[in-house]
Design an enzyme around this catalytic site. Structure first.
Site, PDB file in Angstrom:
ATOM      1  N   CYS D 141       0.811  -1.218   0.000  1.00 45.31           N
ATOM      2  CA  CYS D 141       0.000   0.000   0.000  1.00 45.31           C
ATOM      3  C   CYS D 141       0.848   1.273   0.000  1.00 45.31           C
ATOM      4  CB  CYS D 141      -0.979  -0.009   1.167  1.00 45.31           C
ATOM      5  SG  CYS D 141      -0.314  -0.655   2.702  1.00 45.31           S
ATOM      6  N   HIS D 234      -2.162   6.411   3.941  1.00 38.56           N
ATOM      7  CA  HIS D 234      -0.715   6.441   4.127  1.00 38.56           C
ATOM      8  C   HIS D 234      -0.187   7.748   3.545  1.00 38.56           C
ATOM      9  CE1 HIS D 234      -0.979   2.470   5.548  1.00 38.56           C
ATOM     10  NE2 HIS D 234      -0.356   1.809   4.611  1.00 38.56           N
TER      11      HIS D 234
END
Lengths: 347, 347, 347, 347
Positions: D141, D234
């Protein structure tokens, strides 16, 4: 110590570091950990692991492996059920944090400032069960917070009714405990099996020892238990009805003056005063007040009149120190004073 | 819109984006902001600022500068005191979130599903005050959460007693509002001036319009108000006593079936059902349930028997949507239905 | 003390409580606070306000009102610009946390373990400016964290290139500082004016005093500064290039062995070791390591090879203690050792 | 779907709800869950569990039990190792989130806007392995966040060097994942096995398909990976060196104009624009930007010059949507376009 690698076990080790009377001589845990050093077996989660404990070899939790006459138990209920009585049977004094034996009529459930006198029931316990040792329990952490705040008020004014709504820290669920995805920026209005404990344990702690039995206090408790994103410190909102309604001033005076049972004063783990009453309108707060009295003080604030019952207030204390490990150690210190534990007893 | 640059003002703008009946035509704020574009004047804190609003020039908050017949007010109490009546006097319909006029006998305090009928008192208000416009208020955000959950139960079983303990989100304090140093990992057991509102507003909302006056419900409320590190969503723990005690099943049925006042159904901002009852033991939770019904649904759970009164439950709803801007807009939509506001009215 | 009511001022008071050499004799703040008791003038945000300071009357921040020969300054840049030189001119030794004079060639920018020797430039400062007093500054809090970790490596291996990415605690923004709505569950990848400080201050601190001037180190720094929802403790991820590339083992050895300048050892505020290197793969962590050495230790971990430059590591220290108030006090302690401050000097 | 009960599996189900082409026809998980309804087997952690999926019976993860021609896999590495090839061998198209096969030369590692063209290597894969099905993977990710932001810059200016420091959300660790006691008010500067993935996967994704092989891009990456108390999203701080140094304006223009590979446009899960560049100095922020483009947009901001290399910027995207489930679904949509998956294929 039993259950030494978990969150409460770790708190025991922190609270016992440098203790003048007790020393962590043995660390026992599940079979999986046995044989490893404590440092290897444990994911140490807070502060510094004392070097002498780090080097201990973890033993299994049985009466053959653990030799200490004083046994601090951080076992969960499943393990405590059989192990704690086995140790008591073998002559050990078990200081238990598990829920299993708290409500047994001959087992004292003790916050020493509140009801050190209940320890006298150990004689009954030993007679009943044929034990040369004993089990002494401390209460659920949220019950402990509220019971300390209620003790001086119950003594003077007689509590009849208690509505309590808690906001409990994540450390109360142990480690790993509450997943961060469940609690970041969230409130969980439910803690499994918590409300029944809060609703029954305080009557025992605030009850009266008759010489042969503990007569539970007769007040009724209704609880809402909530989990909040706080690390340490359970906050409890209390609404109280009394036999003799105190004024706000009388209640505050009772809280301020209360010293708790005389035998506790000056013990190594006893805070200067068991309760600190704060005048600021927005206290207690867990992050700001939780370490008062090295985590052993219960902070109380916001005593005010109620619209339905008599008084409202907020009480907060440290759930893994006052409400678990520190409370157990203070229980043991009282037992040293009363001679049940020999002063040289290692833990 | 008055007070358009603050946190509630911004929520109004988000809730009105794409509204089929209303359009943000004017944004008014303090002198400091007047003359700037809305985009310049505002520290936009959540989601996307609609381009058409961004380009509006901020006007001062006076009846000369603001021309719209429908005025959404996110003013604080200090500003609202004089400005809201001035607008009402000039023929505008003011949808107010300030506390100033909520408890005036001739001012409706409305959650439409609960008491849209109270809007009929506007006739009295206009007569009393000589206004061609009107002031319609919505309640404190925590009162709103609880009042929706209580409405179906009060209708069927008659509430007599309410103990409420709240855990309120930081957005309830506006922006910049609660400093992060005060609330990260903490609980503040106090919100200034909050408990008195919670203790008085619900009786008015759950009261009865007699044709000439609003007769307040006669139940008594005792509140603990707490701030918790949650972004949006006030959670309220309720313990209730009734005139006719319902079983847990009857209470859940009442909550599940309740549709609220008929005039509200199908309005643009009305959720499919005003209440969603959840069976899971650990719901409602603000982070997981707050946006149900685009922030207009009140989530209720944990209906269970009580040890002292009759029932306990937990209710949660979005404090700046259901409890502020979205509630005001739904009020305005009802007023369109009743003809008080012309459908072409800009905001 | 100047600026005594703010967040850094409060940290000064906490750090000076029980100090063997200094005592908070005067508290000065803005006109708005002057005349009030310190307790009244201050929203005390952490720990316990010492009773003797609570009772002090706040004075204005001018050289007539504040008489102490040693002046700790927690003033912001706007106030510090004129006030700090005025005090220095009047013969006071000013320990400044403001950015204004940090980069002046004749003003020492000091972390004592790193560059106590730079204090010798005070002679030049006094000559240049005709001051009988002095200004001594400490660095930006994030620069301080990194500079301590870099000092032993720079000494032995010569740093040439520094990539740094910070994750900074909210207390770095003072109080009320960062609104909770901005930071709960969030990261803000920007701190106003922070990156330029991080990119220039370390070269001065790790520079060399020639006897008449401070020769800045020649390495280049590139910074990303981020705010994270942490209360105290700035974490910095560093990637370093060297003149002479050390092995990972050599770097760890340098960090472990480093004691810093000899004059600092044993001073009241000096930690046992300025750096603590931790072997665990997931340290340092602000919540677990920030209070090491009573907030004066810099925790370093994760030294490992880099794919592009030579080494990577993570350093963390307390931003308001090591990076502000505690650092200033340690500077003053060194000045007592060197005779610039008389030991009886109150603060 | 394989691994349907975990956190990524749940995100798949949310992303597939109402999907025009795919339907969750089967849910497979470990033996422990098999035979239960999906609702029983799953601790559903976010949003609403679709009723049709809730009622599905969980099957074991084997090729006999799972019949769908298109298989979304949220298996962890241990389970994926044998199962994913088994499905591919049986003619199924496996969309994998596990790390096992990402770096195999004949397995495409795809973010469709970046390198949909790499899917052509499936022909090589089938020939090499004798599979009638296929394995298509998506990246870690954090790699995904950075790779999207880097793609338009690499295309125009040729990236040579990448320093990246990440601040990753807790949902990246799955459920229960990160204990709250580890991350509340904390930063953990370490994520096991994460940095090597970030340092190798982007070269493959930004590489070139030669017709018979994927030629990795030749830039070098150095990463610091950190965990922060953020739920989703993120954030990555990037410092970049180029073959041909762009100005800040050229870089922003490249980011703004970039549409990605043509085949992706208009697909059901494709955002309007794969990158959104924001001008505000303090963006992107996970809580404010993470759901842009229903979680499929990568938000980029703070493009600025660097002191050492050429440019710095910050990129952020949703780790379980863009970086996992949503990315897999978009891969499958491209495969429908290219005819590898028949449009009627259930998932």
């Amino acid at each position: 110590m039993l259950g030494a690698t978990g969150a409460v076990g770790q708190t025991f080790i922190r609270c016992l570091a440098g203790h003048p009377w007790f020393r962590v001589a043995e660390v026992a845990a599940s079979e999986r950990s046995a044989g490893k050093s404590y440092a290897e077996a444990t994911r140490w989660i807070e502060g510094e692991l004392p070097a002498d404990v780090a080097a201990l070899t973890v033993t299994p939790c049985d009466t053959g492996s653990v030799r200490s006459p004083v046994v601090f138990s951080a076992l969960d209920a499943a393990a405590a059920a059989d192990l704690e009585p086995a140790f008591a049977h073998e002559g050990r004094v078990v200081l238990s944090n598990a829920k299993n034996y708290r409500m047994e009529p001959d087992v004292p459930l003790v916050i020493p400032e509140v009801n050190a006198g209940h320890l006298a029931i150990l004689e009954v316990q030993r007679r009943n069960r044929g034990w040369s040792g004993a089990i002494v329990t401390n209460a659920n952490c949220a019950s402990t917070t509220a019971a300390v705040a209620m003790a001086p008020l119950h003594e003077r004014f007689g509590i009849r009714t208690v509505f309590i709504s808690t906001m409990q820290a994540v450390s109360g669920a142990g480690y790993p405990g509450v997943p961060s995805l469940d609690i970041l920026g969230n409130v969980i209005p439910y803690i499994k099996d918590e409300e029944p404990k809060i609703e029954t344990e305080m009557q025992k702690m605030l009850g009266r020892f008759t010489g042969s039995a503990i007569e539970h206090a007769s007040f009724v408790v209704s609880a809402h238990a909530n989990r909040v994103p706080v690390e340490h410190g359970h906050t409890t909102c209390l609404t109280l009805g009394f036999e003799r309604k105190p004024t706000v001033e009388e209640a505050i005076e009772a809280l301020r003056e209360w010293k708790g049972e005389a035998i506790v004063r000056g013990l190594p783990s006893a805070p200067a005063m068991p309760i600190r009453y704060r005048d600021e309108p927005d206290r207690p707060q867990p992050r700001r007040d939780v370490m008062d009295g090295r985590g052993m003080t219960t902070t109380v604030g916001r005593v005010r009149a109620d619209n339905i019952l008599d008084l409202r207030l907020v009480a907060m204390s440290h759930n893994t120190i006052r409400g678990a490990a520190g409370g157990s150690i203070l229980n043991a210190e009282v037992l040293v004073q009363t001679g049940v534990i020999a002063r040289s007893g290692a833990a």
